[in-house]
Design an enzyme around this catalytic site. Structure first.
Site, PDB file in Angstrom:
ATOM      1  N   LYS A 104      -7.319 -47.994  32.518  1.00  0.00           N
ATOM      2  CA  LYS A 104      -5.896 -48.266  32.729  1.00  0.00           C
ATOM      3  C   LYS A 104      -5.577 -48.259  34.228  1.00  0.00           C
ATOM      4  CE  LYS A 104      -1.330 -46.423  31.844  1.00  0.00           C
ATOM      5  NZ  LYS A 104      -0.496 -45.445  31.176  1.00  0.00           N
ATOM      6  N   GLU A 157     -15.458 -41.652  36.945  1.00  0.00           N
ATOM      7  CA  GLU A 157     -16.616 -41.888  36.065  1.00  0.00           C
ATOM      8  C   GLU A 157     -16.791 -43.393  35.819  1.00  0.00           C
ATOM      9  OE1 GLU A 157     -14.197 -39.737  35.539  1.00  0.00           O
ATOM     10  OE2 GLU A 157     -14.916 -37.884  34.592  1.00  0.00           O
ATOM     11  N   GLY A 198      -2.792 -43.888  28.004  1.00  0.00           N
ATOM     12  CA  GLY A 198      -4.236 -44.058  27.847  1.00  0.00           C
ATOM     13  C   GLY A 198      -4.717 -43.793  26.428  1.00  0.00           C
ATOM     14  N   ARG A 199      -4.267 -42.683  25.843  1.00  0.00           N
ATOM     15  CA  ARG A 199      -4.750 -42.340  24.492  1.00  0.00           C
ATOM     16  C   ARG A 199      -4.024 -43.126  23.408  1.00  0.00           C
ATOM     17  NH1 ARG A 199      -2.525 -38.435  27.317  1.00  0.00           N
ATOM     18  NH2 ARG A 199      -0.586 -37.445  26.673  1.00  0.00           N
ATOM     19  N   GLU A 231      -4.678 -33.629  24.255  1.00  0.00           N
ATOM     20  CA  GLU A 231      -4.175 -34.104  25.549  1.00  0.00           C
ATOM     21  C   GLU A 231      -2.661 -34.332  25.453  1.00  0.00           C
ATOM     22  OE1 GLU A 231      -5.260 -37.991  27.660  1.00  0.00           O
ATOM     23  OE2 GLU A 231      -6.630 -36.623  28.653  1.00  0.00           O
ATOM     24  N   HIS A 276     -22.905 -28.218   5.575  1.00  0.00           N
ATOM     25  CA  HIS A 276     -24.170 -27.514   5.782  1.00  0.00           C
ATOM     26  C   HIS A 276     -24.246 -26.918   7.176  1.00  0.00           C
ATOM     27  CE1 HIS A 276     -25.761 -28.924   1.952  1.00  0.00           C
ATOM     28  NE2 HIS A 276     -25.026 -30.004   2.203  1.00  0.00           N
ATOM     29  N   LYS A 333     -10.297 -32.854  38.642  1.00  0.00           N
ATOM     30  CA  LYS A 333     -10.682 -34.079  39.367  1.00  0.00           C
ATOM     31  C   LYS A 333     -10.648 -33.833  40.872  1.00  0.00           C
ATOM     32  CE  LYS A 333      -8.587 -37.360  36.063  1.00  0.00           C
ATOM     33  NZ  LYS A 333      -7.543 -38.377  35.902  1.00  0.00           N
TER      34      LYS A 333
HETATM   35  O1  F6P Z   1      -8.285 -37.907  32.777  1.00  0.00           O
HETATM   36  C1  F6P Z   1      -7.554 -38.173  31.621  1.00  0.00           C
HETATM   37  C2  F6P Z   1      -7.241 -39.632  31.494  1.00  0.00           C
HETATM   38  O2  F6P Z   1      -6.235 -39.968  32.372  1.00  0.00           O
HETATM   39  C3  F6P Z   1      -6.865 -39.997  30.067  1.00  0.00           C
HETATM   40  O3  F6P Z   1      -5.551 -39.768  29.784  1.00  0.00           O
HETATM   41  C4  F6P Z   1      -7.263 -41.434  30.026  1.00  0.00           C
HETATM   42  O4  F6P Z   1      -7.358 -41.896  28.725  1.00  0.00           O
HETATM   43  C5  F6P Z   1      -8.576 -41.371  30.744  1.00  0.00           C
HETATM   44  O5  F6P Z   1      -8.370 -40.431  31.769  1.00  0.00           O
HETATM   45  C6  F6P Z   1      -9.056 -42.665  31.319  1.00  0.00           C
HETATM   46  O6  F6P Z   1      -8.160 -43.197  32.239  1.00  0.00           O
HETATM   47  P1  F6P Z   1      -8.277 -44.683  32.728  1.00  0.00           P
HETATM   48  O7  F6P Z   1      -8.130 -45.588  31.558  1.00  0.00           O
HETATM   49  O8  F6P Z   1      -7.174 -44.873  33.731  1.00  0.00           O
HETATM   50  O9  F6P Z   1      -9.629 -44.853  33.365  1.00  0.00           O
END
Ligand code: F6P
Length: 509
Positions: free
Chosen positions: A195, A201, A252-253, A338, A369, A478
């Site tokens: 987003k 990452e 995002g979620r 979250e 199990h 972060k």
């Molecule tokens: O670090 C949490 C977060 O902001 C989530 O809310 C989001 O889904 C995820 O990181 C990924 O964010 P992006 O889509 O901006 O890479």
């Protein structure tokens, strides 16, 4: 929109009194003995989902008080404000409008254009290469990974295009490194899903994928890399020109319904993706219009608050009895924790009660199990949410009846218990569970199931008076990681706490 925090309503005090006098002693087995119609009273039809709530510790009086709590807290006007596009995400001054993505006729023009673009894959920008493409690699994390990954797995039986879908999320290079040897640049598309297009990452994995692509002789970035993002400028700066946009009013979620859903659209095709949106929209309409007493997301959200704040249960286990739903627990963890893992209300005031439960689970029957021992006989009561699907999409004899027998038996055993043997063999019973039943796992029913979960999280967050749509709690880690990374090279531990300094030294030794 007037919101009143749940603990400041008259119903809250009445619920506390009800818990003290009868609620804490409630026995579901006795409730069934007294009321043969209990299954009917405490079950609920909703689009694509039937819910049996009757094994929960709830009676008509408590249900009535909980409904009063919802009314007095202003859940309805809060819900209506969300649907109307108000800036209910106040700390980020944003609308919360993912529901709009499931209702194309109401969507703004720019959405309609972009949706037509990404939903109709045959017209999409990646189409030119899709024919020759065998592998699609989604690089994203959190909401840019969990939703599409969960849904692609869940709808495997509906895959029409025969592409292999891969998901890379972790900055741990082992993940990407394990995939690359199995890919060829000329037949791979990388979808860089972020987003913000700043998540470290994803940026790190995207840069490594780009390097790998060039090192393997790949040339046409425009055909083999696409960005799913609200930050088209950053994607362009990264060298990606094929972009599928969305908007900051999609959290995002909650972004699976936007361009972030492209892996699913690629897997199940444009028609399947439209059915997925339509199923979610049907649940939206249920949530928006059904009276509170027959509104499934409302009933589930109220139950969540009853358990968390009155019974004091701190976790909920999710048990999908369908192997295709194996990533559902992980997806729901982000959705619930979250969204509602907050310690202050929307005005920043510390809350005097608990919020998000810990959500966890594994597909049935595997969990039986592993940790079901604790659910049946442990010292803590954990409400369980079973998800079962009536129809199987395989033809292996005997498996599906056995699976269904197991899910019924687990729910039954949790409630009924077994009192005629003492000590180690005693099952206390009266352990609550909810049973969600789908006729079939289809794009539409999955869409409805996910929308149901989104809205139940909205309801409990609304009652708790929190902003369910920000996530400030992920920021500190972060920032600290950025500070620590150069120290791994330099060894500088000035200003660090003793433990972090000690670990840093050990990692460098
Ligand atoms: O670090 C949490 C977060 O902001 C989530 O809310 C989001 O889904 C995820 O990181 C990924 O964010 P992006 O889509 O901006 O890479």
């Amino acid at each position: 929109m007037i919101r009143t925090r749940c603990d400041r309503t008259p119903a809250w005090g009445l619920l506390q009194a009800a818990y003290q006098s009868t609620g804490q002693y409630f026995d579901t087995r006795e409730a069934f003995a007294q009321d043969p119609a209990r299954f009917g009273t405490f079950s609920q039809e909703a689009p694509y989902v039937f819910a049996d709530l009757s094994k929960n510790r709830i009676d008509a009086a408590t249900q009535g008080l909980l409904l009063d709590l919802a009314r007095q807290s202003g859940v309805e006007s809060h819900r209506d404000a969300m649907f109307a596009g108000a800036k209910v995400n106040a700390t980020e001054q944003r609308e919360v409008w993912h529901v709009l993505l499931r209702n194309p006729p109401l969507a703004p023009v720019e959405y309609a254009q972009a949706a037509a673009e990404f939903i109709a894959i045959e017209q999409a920008k990646v189409h030119a290469t899709l024919d020759a493409i065998t592998d699609v690699v989604n690089i994203g994390i959190g909401g840019s990974d969990l939703g599409p990954q969960m849904a692609v797995l869940a709808l495997d039986a509906f895959a029409t295009t025969g592409k292999r879908l891969h998901f890379v999320s972790n900055v741990d290079g082992h993940e990407l490194a394990a995939k690359l040897p199995h890919l060829r640049p000329e037949s791979t598309v990388f979808l860089i899903a972020s987003k913000t297009f700043t998540t470290i990452e994803t940026m790190t994995n995207a840069a490594s994928a780009k390097q790998w692509f060039a090192s393997q002789g790949g040339t046409d970035i425009a055909r083999h890399f696409a960005a799913l993002t609200t930050n088209v400028a950053a994607a362009n700066a990264f060298g990606i020109t094929t972009t599928f946009g969305f908007w900051d009013w999609v959290g995002g979620r909650y972004s699976l319904w936007s361009a972030i859903g492209l892996p699913l659209a690629i897997a199940i095709g444009a028609a399947g993706f439209r059915e997925f949106l339509a199923g979610a929209h049907a649940m939206d309409e249920h949530f928006r219009t059904a009276p509170l007493e027959s509104n499934l997301p409302v009933r589930l959200g109220l139950l969540d608050v009853w358990y968390r704040n009155f019974h004091g249960f701190t976790s909920r286990s999710i048990a999908p009895y369908h192997s295709a739903l194996r990533r559902l627990p992980a997806y729901l963890q982000q959705l619930e924790m979250e969204s509602n893992g907050k310690r202050v209300d929307a005005s920043g005031e510390a809350l005097p009660f608990g919020t998000s439960p810990v959500l966890w689970g594994e597909p049935g029957t595997n969990g039986q199990h592993a940790y079901f021992q604790m659910l049946h006989q442990g010292t803590d009561v954990v409400p369980v949410e079973f998800v079962a699907v009536k129809k199987a999409r395989h033809t292996l004899a005997g498996h599906h009846p056995m699976l269904l027998a197991n899910v019924l038996a687990q729910a039954q055993a949790l409630m009924v218990g077994k009192a005629d043997m003492g000590g180690h063999k005693h099952f206390p019973g009266n352990r609550p569970s909810t049973f969600l039943l789908l006729d079939d796992l289809t794009p539409a029913s999955l869409g409805a199931l996910i929308a149901l979960q989104e809205h139940r999280v909205f309801v409990s967050g609304s009652l708790w008076g929190i902003n369910s749509f920000d996530q400030w709690g992920v920021e500190l880690g972060k920032v600290l990681a950025k500070d620590i990374e150069p120290r791994l090279a330099s060894g500088d531990s000035s200003g660090l706490d003793g433990s972090t300094a000690g670990l840093l030294a050990r990692l460098r030794s």
